[in-house]
Design a protein around this motif. Structure first.
Motif, PDB file in Angstrom:
ATOM      1  N   TRP A  23      21.347  37.671  44.763  1.00  0.00           N
ATOM      2  CA  TRP A  23      20.041  38.579  45.419  1.00  0.00           C
ATOM      3  C   TRP A  23      19.744  40.083  44.305  1.00  0.00           C
ATOM      4  CZ3 TRP A  23      21.951  38.431  50.703  1.00  0.00           C
ATOM      5  CH2 TRP A  23      23.159  38.480  50.734  1.00  0.00           C
ATOM      6  N   ALA A  24      18.589  40.533  44.082  1.00  0.00           N
ATOM      7  CA  ALA A  24      19.105  42.186  43.948  1.00  0.00           C
ATOM      8  C   ALA A  24      18.546  43.272  44.994  1.00  0.00           C
ATOM      9  CB  ALA A  24      18.393  42.227  42.666  1.00  0.00           C
ATOM     10  N   LYS A  25      19.552  43.146  45.597  1.00  0.00           N
ATOM     11  CA  LYS A  25      19.271  44.220  46.337  1.00  0.00           C
ATOM     12  C   LYS A  25      20.183  46.036  46.853  1.00  0.00           C
ATOM     13  CE  LYS A  25      17.665  40.601  48.898  1.00  0.00           C
ATOM     14  NZ  LYS A  25      16.822  40.515  49.166  1.00  0.00           N
ATOM     15  N   ASP A  26      19.399  46.300  47.896  1.00  0.00           N
ATOM     16  CA  ASP A  26      19.561  48.258  47.474  1.00  0.00           C
ATOM     17  C   ASP A  26      21.548  48.026  48.423  1.00  0.00           C
ATOM     18  OD1 ASP A  26      17.571  49.078  46.943  1.00  0.00           O
ATOM     19  OD2 ASP A  26      16.459  49.494  49.223  1.00  0.00           O
ATOM     20  N   HIS A  27      21.879  47.570  48.894  1.00  0.00           N
ATOM     21  CA  HIS A  27      23.591  46.878  49.328  1.00  0.00           C
ATOM     22  C   HIS A  27      24.169  46.272  47.946  1.00  0.00           C
ATOM     23  CE1 HIS A  27      20.640  43.371  50.748  1.00  0.00           C
ATOM     24  NE2 HIS A  27      22.707  42.377  50.743  1.00  0.00           N
ATOM     25  N   GLY A  28      23.334  46.287  47.118  1.00  0.00           N
ATOM     26  CA  GLY A  28      24.201  45.843  45.476  1.00  0.00           C
ATOM     27  C   GLY A  28      24.018  43.839  45.766  1.00  0.00           C
ATOM     28  N   ASP A  29      24.125  44.141  43.717  1.00  0.00           N
ATOM     29  CA  ASP A  29      23.118  43.281  43.344  1.00  0.00           C
ATOM     30  C   ASP A  29      24.499  41.976  43.593  1.00  0.00           C
ATOM     31  OD1 ASP A  29      20.772  44.242  42.764  1.00  0.00           O
ATOM     32  OD2 ASP A  29      21.282  44.497  40.582  1.00  0.00           O
ATOM     33  N   TYR A  30      24.072  40.698  44.066  1.00  0.00           N
ATOM     34  CA  TYR A  30      24.605  39.252  43.115  1.00  0.00           C
ATOM     35  C   TYR A  30      24.182  38.385  42.443  1.00  0.00           C
ATOM     36  CZ  TYR A  30      28.797  35.947  44.442  1.00  0.00           C
ATOM     37  OH  TYR A  30      29.318  35.147  43.801  1.00  0.00           O
ATOM     38  N   LEU A  31      23.923  38.624  41.213  1.00  0.00           N
ATOM     39  CA  LEU A  31      23.475  37.710  40.343  1.00  0.00           C
ATOM     40  C   LEU A  31      23.821  36.776  39.531  1.00  0.00           C
ATOM     41  CD1 LEU A  31      21.294  40.706  39.059  1.00  0.00           C
ATOM     42  CD2 LEU A  31      20.230  39.035  40.561  1.00  0.00           C
ATOM     43  N   LEU A  32      23.655  36.091  39.054  1.00  0.00           N
ATOM     44  CA  LEU A  32      24.392  34.856  38.092  1.00  0.00           C
ATOM     45  C   LEU A  32      25.914  35.674  37.733  1.00  0.00           C
ATOM     46  CD1 LEU A  32      24.397  31.813  37.491  1.00  0.00           C
ATOM     47  CD2 LEU A  32      23.849  32.322  35.540  1.00  0.00           C
ATOM     48  N   PRO A  33      25.678  36.467  37.064  1.00  0.00           N
ATOM     49  CA  PRO A  33      27.452  36.763  36.200  1.00  0.00           C
ATOM     50  C   PRO A  33      27.728  36.838  37.665  1.00  0.00           C
ATOM     51  CG  PRO A  33      25.585  37.917  35.299  1.00  0.00           C
ATOM     52  CD  PRO A  33      24.990  37.417  36.168  1.00  0.00           C
ATOM     53  N   ASP A  34      27.791  37.949  38.559  1.00  0.00           N
ATOM     54  CA  ASP A  34      28.436  37.914  39.388  1.00  0.00           C
ATOM     55  C   ASP A  34      29.326  36.782  39.899  1.00  0.00           C
ATOM     56  OD1 ASP A  34      28.358  40.619  39.474  1.00  0.00           O
ATOM     57  OD2 ASP A  34      26.244  39.776  40.465  1.00  0.00           O
ATOM     58  N   LEU A  35      28.500  35.704  40.606  1.00  0.00           N
ATOM     59  CA  LEU A  35      28.190  33.867  41.147  1.00  0.00           C
ATOM     60  C   LEU A  35      29.704  33.891  39.897  1.00  0.00           C
ATOM     61  CD1 LEU A  35      28.221  31.903  42.958  1.00  0.00           C
ATOM     62  CD2 LEU A  35      26.585  31.019  41.303  1.00  0.00           C
ATOM     63  N   LEU A  36      29.554  33.875  39.017  1.00  0.00           N
ATOM     64  CA  LEU A  36      30.121  32.793  37.692  1.00  0.00           C
ATOM     65  C   LEU A  36      31.916  33.921  37.828  1.00  0.00           C
ATOM     66  CD1 LEU A  36      27.459  31.828  35.562  1.00  0.00           C
ATOM     67  CD2 LEU A  36      28.638  30.130  37.111  1.00  0.00           C
ATOM     68  N   GLU A  37      32.186  35.497  38.314  1.00  0.00           N
ATOM     69  CA  GLU A  37      32.640  36.041  37.926  1.00  0.00           C
ATOM     70  C   GLU A  37      33.688  35.248  38.869  1.00  0.00           C
ATOM     71  OE1 GLU A  37      34.339  40.161  38.170  1.00  0.00           O
ATOM     72  OE2 GLU A  37      32.498  39.726  37.854  1.00  0.00           O
ATOM     73  N   ASP A  38      33.436  35.200  40.287  1.00  0.00           N
ATOM     74  CA  ASP A  38      33.385  35.103  41.400  1.00  0.00           C
ATOM     75  C   ASP A  38      33.988  32.727  41.440  1.00  0.00           C
ATOM     76  OD1 ASP A  38      33.875  36.286  42.518  1.00  0.00           O
ATOM     77  OD2 ASP A  38      31.766  36.455  43.699  1.00  0.00           O
ATOM     78  N   THR A  39      33.270  32.140  41.034  1.00  0.00           N
ATOM     79  CA  THR A  39      33.616  30.611  40.986  1.00  0.00           C
ATOM     80  C   THR A  39      34.580  30.109  39.931  1.00  0.00           C
ATOM     81  OG1 THR A  39      31.976  31.033  39.683  1.00  0.00           O
ATOM     82  CG2 THR A  39      31.414  30.050  41.968  1.00  0.00           C
ATOM     83  N   ALA A  40      34.777  31.716  38.647  1.00  0.00           N
ATOM     84  CA  ALA A  40      36.164  31.313  37.862  1.00  0.00           C
ATOM     85  C   ALA A  40      37.533  32.060  37.948  1.00  0.00           C
ATOM     86  CB  ALA A  40      34.833  32.181  36.844  1.00  0.00           C
ATOM     87  N   SER A  41      37.596  32.284  39.307  1.00  0.00           N
ATOM     88  CA  SER A  41      38.447  33.011  39.896  1.00  0.00           C
ATOM     89  C   SER A  41      39.488  32.850  40.277  1.00  0.00           C
ATOM     90  CB  SER A  41      38.939  34.005  40.694  1.00  0.00           C
ATOM     91  OG  SER A  41      37.969  33.921  41.929  1.00  0.00           O
ATOM     92  N   GLY A  42      39.363  30.804  39.549  1.00  0.00           N
ATOM     93  CA  GLY A  42      40.683  30.150  39.838  1.00  0.00           C
ATOM     94  C   GLY A  42      40.883  28.758  40.564  1.00  0.00           C
ATOM     95  N   HIS A  43      39.842  28.165  41.255  1.00  0.00           N
ATOM     96  CA  HIS A  43      39.360  27.667  41.863  1.00  0.00           C
ATOM     97  C   HIS A  43      38.641  26.624  41.302  1.00  0.00           C
ATOM     98  CE1 HIS A  43      41.825  28.333  45.381  1.00  0.00           C
ATOM     99  NE2 HIS A  43      40.807  29.719  45.928  1.00  0.00           N
ATOM    100  N   ASP A  44      38.357  25.343  41.339  1.00  0.00           N
ATOM    101  CA  ASP A  44      37.866  24.298  40.188  1.00  0.00           C
ATOM    102  C   ASP A  44      36.793  24.081  41.264  1.00  0.00           C
ATOM    103  OD1 ASP A  44      36.954  22.912  38.732  1.00  0.00           O
ATOM    104  OD2 ASP A  44      38.672  20.751  39.206  1.00  0.00           O
ATOM    105  N   VAL A  45      35.845  25.487  41.427  1.00  0.00           N
ATOM    106  CA  VAL A  45      34.779  24.889  41.619  1.00  0.00           C
ATOM    107  C   VAL A  45      33.498  24.350  40.178  1.00  0.00           C
ATOM    108  CG1 VAL A  45      32.398  26.306  42.315  1.00  0.00           C
ATOM    109  CG2 VAL A  45      35.257  27.176  42.675  1.00  0.00           C
ATOM    110  N   ARG A  46      33.067  22.884  41.231  1.00  0.00           N
ATOM    111  CA  ARG A  46      32.041  22.524  39.439  1.00  0.00           C
ATOM    112  C   ARG A  46      30.698  22.324  39.910  1.00  0.00           C
ATOM    113  NH1 ARG A  46      35.395  18.057  38.252  1.00  0.00           N
ATOM    114  NH2 ARG A  46      38.027  18.683  37.976  1.00  0.00           N
ATOM    115  N   GLY A  47      30.507  22.980  40.944  1.00  0.00           N
ATOM    116  CA  GLY A  47      28.745  23.335  41.355  1.00  0.00           C
ATOM    117  C   GLY A  47      28.269  24.084  42.596  1.00  0.00           C
TER     118      GLY A  47
END
Length: 359
Positions: free
Chosen positions: A42-66
């Motif tokens: 989302w793109a919200k007043d309380h903070g965006d969470y878009l594809l780059p943000d998600l992928l930064e989290d999923t790439a933070s060490g665990h093996d998130v396949r999908g």
């Protein structure tokens, strides 16, 4: 009294990346494949969470396949029939999924499944809308969710838009659910523990429908439920066991660091570590797994909503600690298998598929 760390409109805890970085841990079982079945963009007043943000989290060490995106009222069409405006959200997420599927942004297949919004109170009229979402998503549409979490207390809310009090009780809701079942799609239900009798009634009324109960069934810990954890737990556990007796019900295990849960980790000088989270979550997680079994449970992140209290790597470390005594097949079910089966991601064409084979 208002909480300065909670956004007044969204009632979600404000994400503070600098605060989250204070707690760092080695990744547990880094080779265990994960399919995260519940997150938002989302793109919200309380903070965006878009594809780059998600992928930064999923790439933070665990093996998130999908991952699987879940509706949150984002990017609706600005014009056209009201019932079709939610197609904008499915279009938006399909674009993000296509970007991820290109492989240019890493190995995780983000939004490989899309859970959208079709108003089930429309009854028989949901069929053409489901067809439209399925067409827009290019094979990724895997379920729907309506806005259903509601409580009479103005202190209890977790939705950007407060729904009417009775969508689950609406006479046409079960009719719409039957049409959904005919499409072979499951229904995600986000309901507080006080609403679980309505979820039980729906699951009984439409036994051919797979009902996915989000966030361990929503035990409340704020407003009139503040300081009543033992009382709430007893009622919640009884209702969850009733749900578990219905073979068409599945549960997402997570969402326990939302504001409505009543925990206050976000007020600590440092974020919690995975050991403390696992200790706090254990009664809820063990109740769900014992009642439903691993084949009807799936671990979830619920990001970025839960990110107000803990980071992505710490959250999955906590869930891995809670599953430490499980066998290999049970771990596979909890971390990827149940989600793949329930949302039929194991049937995606090769061009869209999540690769769960060994690295």
């Amino acid at each position: 009294m208002s909480d300065p760390l909670v956004h007044p409109a969204s009632r979600q805890i404000i994400v503070r990346e600098d605060w989250l970085r204070q707690t760092q841990e080695p990744i547990l079982e880094p080779a265990l494949p994960i399919v995260d079945p519940h997150h938002h963009l989302w793109a919200k007043d309380h903070g965006d969470y878009l594809l780059p943000d998600l992928l930064e989290d999923t790439a933070s060490g665990h093996d998130v396949r999908g991952t699987i995106f879940v509706q949150c009222g984002e990017m609706y069409r600005a014009s056209g029939p009201d019932d079709e405006k939610s197609l904008g959200e499915t279009e938006f997420v399909t674009g993000a999924a296509a970007m991820s599927a290109s492989g240019r942004y890493g190995p995780t297949r983000a939004c490989a499944g899309i859970i959208g919004m079709v108003d089930l109170t429309l009854g028989d009229r949901v069929a053409p809308l489901l067809e439209a979402h399925t067409a827009v998503a290019g094979g990724r549409f895997c379920g729907i969710r309506n806005r259903t979490a509601w409580h009479a207390s103005p202190e209890v809310t977790s939705n950007l838009v407060t729904p009417p009090p009775g969508p689950l009780e609406h006479p046409a809701f079960a009719d719409g659910a039957k049409r959904l079942a005919a499409f072979g799609l499951p229904l995600d239900v986000w309901a507080y523990h006080t609403q679980l009798p309505h979820v039980i009634a729906l699951a009984r009324a439409v036994p051919e429908l797979t009902v996915v109960v989000d966030h361990v069934g929503g035990p409340l810990g704020i407003g009139p439920f503040a300081g009543k954890q033992a009382e709430v737990f007893s009622e919640w556990k009884r209702r969850m066991q009733e749900l578990a007796a219905l073979p068409n019900v599945v549960v997402k295990v997570g969402g326990l660091t939302m504001y409505v849960s009543g925990f206050d980790f976000h007020h600590r000088p440092k974020p919690p570590g995975s050991e403390e989270l696992a200790k706090t979550w254990r009664p809820y997680v063990e109740t769900c797994i014992e009642a439903f079994g691993p084949s009807r449970c799936m671990f979830e992140s619920n990001f970025p909503v839960d990110k107000g209290m803990c980071s992505y790597p710490v959250l999955w470390n906590a869930l891995k600690r809670l599953a430490a005594g499980a066998g290999a097949d049970e771990k596979t079910a909890l971390f990827s298998g149940t989600a793949m089966r329930v949302y039929k991601l194991d049937r995606l064409p090769a061009s869209l598929a999540i690769d769960l084979s060994s690295p």
